[in-house]
Design a protein around this motif. Structure first.
Motif, PDB file in Angstrom:
ATOM      1  N   ALA A  83       0.844  -1.199   0.000  1.00 58.76           N
ATOM      2  CA  ALA A  83       0.000   0.000   0.000  1.00 58.76           C
ATOM      3  C   ALA A  83       0.878   1.247   0.000  1.00 58.76           C
ATOM      4  O   ALA A  83       2.066   1.187   0.321  1.00 58.76           O
ATOM      5  N   VAL A  84       0.256   2.374  -0.361  1.00 58.73           N
ATOM      6  CA  VAL A  84       0.878   3.699  -0.238  1.00 58.73           C
ATOM      7  C   VAL A  84      -0.175   4.633   0.330  1.00 58.73           C
ATOM      8  O   VAL A  84      -1.298   4.686  -0.179  1.00 58.73           O
ATOM      9  N   HIS A  85       0.174   5.350   1.378  1.00 60.53           N
ATOM     10  CA  HIS A  85      -0.762   6.294   1.996  1.00 60.53           C
ATOM     11  C   HIS A  85      -0.309   7.747   1.889  1.00 60.53           C
ATOM     12  O   HIS A  85      -1.143   8.645   1.772  1.00 60.53           O
ATOM     13  N   LEU A  86       0.988   7.955   1.945  1.00 56.82           N
ATOM     14  CA  LEU A  86       1.523   9.310   1.966  1.00 56.82           C
ATOM     15  C   LEU A  86       2.682   9.384   0.981  1.00 56.82           C
ATOM     16  O   LEU A  86       3.627   8.591   1.057  1.00 56.82           O
ATOM     17  N   LEU A 130      -5.378   5.270  -5.292  1.00 56.73           N
ATOM     18  CA  LEU A 130      -6.818   5.126  -5.529  1.00 56.73           C
ATOM     19  C   LEU A 130      -7.236   3.662  -5.451  1.00 56.73           C
ATOM     20  O   LEU A 130      -8.308   3.336  -4.922  1.00 56.73           O
ATOM     21  N   ALA A 131      -6.384   2.781  -5.962  1.00 59.96           N
ATOM     22  CA  ALA A 131      -6.681   1.347  -5.879  1.00 59.96           C
ATOM     23  C   ALA A 131      -6.663   0.869  -4.437  1.00 59.96           C
ATOM     24  O   ALA A 131      -7.509   0.057  -4.026  1.00 59.96           O
ATOM     25  N   CYS A 132      -5.702   1.362  -3.652  1.00 53.65           N
ATOM     26  CA  CYS A 132      -5.647   1.014  -2.225  1.00 53.65           C
ATOM     27  C   CYS A 132      -6.929   1.464  -1.517  1.00 53.65           C
ATOM     28  O   CYS A 132      -7.453   0.761  -0.649  1.00 53.65           O
ATOM     29  N   LYS A 134      -9.898   1.672  -2.677  1.00 52.82           N
ATOM     30  CA  LYS A 134     -11.043   0.827  -3.020  1.00 52.82           C
ATOM     31  C   LYS A 134     -11.108  -0.440  -2.174  1.00 52.82           C
ATOM     32  O   LYS A 134     -12.177  -1.008  -1.976  1.00 52.82           O
ATOM     33  N   THR A 135      -9.951  -0.885  -1.678  1.00 58.23           N
ATOM     34  CA  THR A 135      -9.915  -2.129  -0.903  1.00 58.23           C
ATOM     35  C   THR A 135      -9.891  -1.900   0.603  1.00 58.23           C
ATOM     36  O   THR A 135      -9.917  -2.854   1.370  1.00 58.23           O
ATOM     37  N   ASP A 136      -9.838  -0.632   1.021  1.00 55.82           N
ATOM     38  CA  ASP A 136      -9.734  -0.315   2.448  1.00 55.82           C
ATOM     39  C   ASP A 136     -10.713   0.802   2.786  1.00 55.82           C
ATOM     40  O   ASP A 136     -10.455   1.973   2.494  1.00 55.82           O
ATOM     41  N   PRO A 137     -11.833   0.480   3.426  1.00 54.41           N
ATOM     42  CA  PRO A 137     -12.834   1.506   3.759  1.00 54.41           C
ATOM     43  C   PRO A 137     -12.295   2.610   4.662  1.00 54.41           C
ATOM     44  O   PRO A 137     -12.839   3.720   4.678  1.00 54.41           O
ATOM     45  N   ALA A 138     -11.227   2.309   5.418  1.00 57.40           N
ATOM     46  CA  ALA A 138     -10.664   3.303   6.333  1.00 57.40           C
ATOM     47  C   ALA A 138      -9.476   4.037   5.723  1.00 57.40           C
ATOM     48  O   ALA A 138      -8.761   4.755   6.424  1.00 57.40           O
ATOM     49  N   TYR A 139      -9.283   3.893   4.415  1.00 57.90           N
ATOM     50  CA  TYR A 139      -8.097   4.463   3.774  1.00 57.90           C
ATOM     51  C   TYR A 139      -8.083   5.987   3.862  1.00 57.90           C
ATOM     52  O   TYR A 139      -9.098   6.658   3.651  1.00 57.90           O
ATOM     53  N   GLU A 140      -6.899   6.516   4.171  1.00 56.48           N
ATOM     54  CA  GLU A 140      -6.635   7.955   4.113  1.00 56.48           C
ATOM     55  C   GLU A 140      -5.334   8.149   3.348  1.00 56.48           C
ATOM     56  O   GLU A 140      -4.336   7.484   3.628  1.00 56.48           O
ATOM     57  N   GLY A 141      -5.351   9.046   2.375  1.00 55.00           N
ATOM     58  CA  GLY A 141      -4.147   9.291   1.601  1.00 55.00           C
ATOM     59  C   GLY A 141      -3.858  10.772   1.440  1.00 55.00           C
ATOM     60  O   GLY A 141      -4.755  11.611   1.553  1.00 55.00           O
ATOM     61  N   HIS A 142      -2.583  11.088   1.185  1.00 54.01           N
ATOM     62  CA  HIS A 142      -2.206  12.479   0.995  1.00 54.01           C
ATOM     63  C   HIS A 142      -0.953  12.533   0.124  1.00 54.01           C
ATOM     64  O   HIS A 142      -0.055  11.690   0.257  1.00 54.01           O
ATOM     65  N   GLU A 173      -2.158  22.281  -7.686  1.00 58.63           N
ATOM     66  CA  GLU A 173      -3.512  22.819  -7.593  1.00 58.63           C
ATOM     67  C   GLU A 173      -4.476  21.997  -8.449  1.00 58.63           C
ATOM     68  O   GLU A 173      -5.611  21.712  -8.038  1.00 58.63           O
ATOM     69  N   SER A 174      -4.019  21.586  -9.629  1.00 58.62           N
ATOM     70  CA  SER A 174      -4.850  20.748 -10.498  1.00 58.62           C
ATOM     71  C   SER A 174      -5.107  19.388  -9.855  1.00 58.62           C
ATOM     72  O   SER A 174      -6.234  18.861  -9.902  1.00 58.62           O
ATOM     73  N   LEU A 175      -4.071  18.810  -9.264  1.00 55.63           N
ATOM     74  CA  LEU A 175      -4.215  17.530  -8.576  1.00 55.63           C
ATOM     75  C   LEU A 175      -5.239  17.629  -7.458  1.00 55.63           C
ATOM     76  O   LEU A 175      -6.115  16.758  -7.309  1.00 55.63           O
ATOM     77  N   TYR A 176      -5.144  18.674  -6.656  1.00 59.41           N
ATOM     78  CA  TYR A 176      -6.078  18.874  -5.546  1.00 59.41           C
ATOM     79  C   TYR A 176      -7.521  18.908  -6.057  1.00 59.41           C
ATOM     80  O   TYR A 176      -8.411  18.242  -5.507  1.00 59.41           O
ATOM     81  N   GLN A 177      -7.751  19.668  -7.127  1.00 56.08           N
ATOM     82  CA  GLN A 177      -9.108  19.803  -7.650  1.00 56.08           C
ATOM     83  C   GLN A 177      -9.597  18.503  -8.281  1.00 56.08           C
ATOM     84  O   GLN A 177     -10.775  18.127  -8.121  1.00 56.08           O
ATOM     85  N   ASP A 178      -8.713  17.780  -8.968  1.00 57.82           N
ATOM     86  CA  ASP A 178      -9.116  16.525  -9.590  1.00 57.82           C
ATOM     87  C   ASP A 178      -9.475  15.474  -8.544  1.00 57.82           C
ATOM     88  O   ASP A 178     -10.432  14.704  -8.713  1.00 57.82           O
ATOM     89  N   LEU A 179      -8.716  15.421  -7.463  1.00 58.41           N
ATOM     90  CA  LEU A 179      -9.025  14.474  -6.393  1.00 58.41           C
ATOM     91  C   LEU A 179     -10.370  14.807  -5.753  1.00 58.41           C
ATOM     92  O   LEU A 179     -11.147  13.905  -5.403  1.00 58.41           O
ATOM     93  N   ARG A 180     -10.650  16.111  -5.611  1.00 56.46           N
ATOM     94  CA  ARG A 180     -11.948  16.516  -5.070  1.00 56.46           C
ATOM     95  C   ARG A 180     -13.076  16.124  -6.033  1.00 56.46           C
ATOM     96  O   ARG A 180     -14.159  15.700  -5.617  1.00 56.46           O
ATOM     97  N   LEU A 181     -12.818  16.281  -7.315  1.00 56.92           N
ATOM     98  CA  LEU A 181     -13.839  16.002  -8.319  1.00 56.92           C
ATOM     99  C   LEU A 181     -14.312  14.556  -8.261  1.00 56.92           C
ATOM    100  O   LEU A 181     -15.512  14.280  -8.383  1.00 56.92           O
ATOM    101  N   VAL A 182     -13.383  13.630  -8.050  1.00 56.93           N
ATOM    102  CA  VAL A 182     -13.760  12.201  -8.019  1.00 56.93           C
ATOM    103  C   VAL A 182     -14.043  11.722  -6.598  1.00 56.93           C
ATOM    104  O   VAL A 182     -14.232  10.531  -6.368  1.00 56.93           O
ATOM    105  N   GLU A 183     -14.077  12.652  -5.649  1.00 56.11           N
ATOM    106  CA  GLU A 183     -14.396  12.356  -4.251  1.00 56.11           C
ATOM    107  C   GLU A 183     -13.479  11.279  -3.673  1.00 56.11           C
ATOM    108  O   GLU A 183     -13.918  10.369  -2.966  1.00 56.11           O
ATOM    109  N   ALA A 184     -12.206  11.402  -3.972  1.00 58.63           N
ATOM    110  CA  ALA A 184     -11.223  10.443  -3.472  1.00 58.63           C
ATOM    111  C   ALA A 184     -10.896  10.724  -2.009  1.00 58.63           C
ATOM    112  O   ALA A 184     -10.901  11.887  -1.579  1.00 58.63           O
ATOM    113  N   PRO A 185     -10.609   9.673  -1.227  1.00 62.04           N
ATOM    114  CA  PRO A 185     -10.177   9.871   0.161  1.00 62.04           C
ATOM    115  C   PRO A 185      -8.692  10.214   0.221  1.00 62.04           C
ATOM    116  O   PRO A 185      -7.960   9.749   1.077  1.00 62.04           O
TER     117      PRO A 185
END
Length: 302
Positions: A83-86, A130-132, A134-142, A173-185
């Motif tokens: 996995a990768v979280h940070l 993003l794949a991580c 999907k398999t972990d309901p408690a996933y947090e990434g940054h 800034e683009s990355l931040y907005q794209d992640l928000r757009l797809v409602e990624a954790p």
């Protein structure tokens, strides 16, 4: 991102400067660490430091200019930790001089590390994260991309560096907005340090042969190097303090991270010049002696 213990952090440029501080903080928080750098001895030293703190570590030589090496880093990370979280896209180099005197090799080196390194990191690691999720309901990434105040300002004799860091701010800034757009954790931050004592002013120590310059440095490049050495070495905010600021920002989901918020007045002035269509102002206003010193050097050795 609130929980760090047992999470996996990938850090490029992990052998010195901010990368080393991110690794030390991550180790104290109980994180599993993946360190990447082109300077093997520095990488080995940081690996030993964080292992002494009890961290489980994967350390790899990695030139972030090359997609295949970043991909190998990602593959090794998933094989070892699953996995990768940070992610810290932190590797960076500096080069200066009058912008028309920067060689093709200068551009290829600085953009290769500072910009393409971040591009490769985002392009390769974000889908894994993003794949991580999907398999972990408690996933947090940054994801943290290291830019610079040079990504918001344009000081003379820093053109190639300025260009690379402006691009990193825009990418982030683009990355931040794209992640928000797809409602990624997963969220993102951009780190914009000012002059902090790190090894970046001496980054030519690791300049690869394939982007080496055959000619001697120009007068403007030598002057820019001297000014950078002085400014960086005399910085009062430490790399350790910036490392902690960054982790604090991750915990707050804060996008912009500034080591010297007092410098934002210069950014505001630049933004106002853009909005009012005013020509760029004097970057040495209030420090005219710096401009005069630089001009004297350039006139003495044209």
């Amino acid at each position: 991102m609130k929980n760090f213990a047992n999470r996996v952090a990938v850090i490029t440029g992990g052998g010195s400067g901010f990368g080393r501080e991110f690794a030390l903080i991550g180790a104290r928080l109980g994180m599993k660490l993946v360190l990447a750098d082109v300077q093997q001895d520095a990488l080995d030293r940081v690996k030993a430091e964080v292992e002494a703190l009890g961290a489980e570590v994967l350390a790899m030589h990695c030139d972030v200019r090359h997609a295949n090496e970043v991909q190998a880093l990602a593959d090794a990370t998933m094989t070892k930790f699953g996995a990768v979280h940070l992610l810290f896209n932190n590797a960076g180099v500096g080069s200066g001089g009058l912008i028309w005197e920067n060689t093709q090799a200068d551009w290829e080196w600085v953009l290769g590390v500072n910009l393409w390194g971040v591009i490769h990191g985002v392009r390769i690691f974000t889908p894994l994260m993003l794949a991580c999720a999907k398999t972990d309901p408690a996933y947090e990434g940054h994801i943290v991309n290291t830019a610079s105040m040079a990504g918001l300002l344009n000081a003379p004799t820093m053109g190639v560096y300025n260009v690379s860091k402006h691009a990193v701010v825009s990418l982030s800034e683009s990355l931040y907005q794209d992640l928000r757009l797809v409602e990624a954790p997963i969220s993102a931050s951009v780190l914009c340090p000012y002059f902090v004592p790190t090894g970046i002013s001496q980054s030519h120590r690791n300049r690869p042969d394939d982007v080496a310059n055959a000619s001697r440095p120009t007068t403007s490049q030598l002057a820019a190097q001297a000014m950078s050495d002085k400014a960086v070495s005399s910085g009062k905010v430490t790399a350790a303090e910036v490392g902690q600021m960054t982790f604090d920002a991750i915990g707050r989901d804060q996008f912009y991270v500034f080591s010297h918020p007092n410098a934002l007045g210069h950014v505001q002035k630049r933004m106002e010049e853009i909005v009012t269509q005013t020509n760029p102002g004097d970057p040495y206003a209030g420090a005219e002696h710096v401009r005069e010193m630089l001009q004297a050097k350039l006139k003495a050795n044209p």
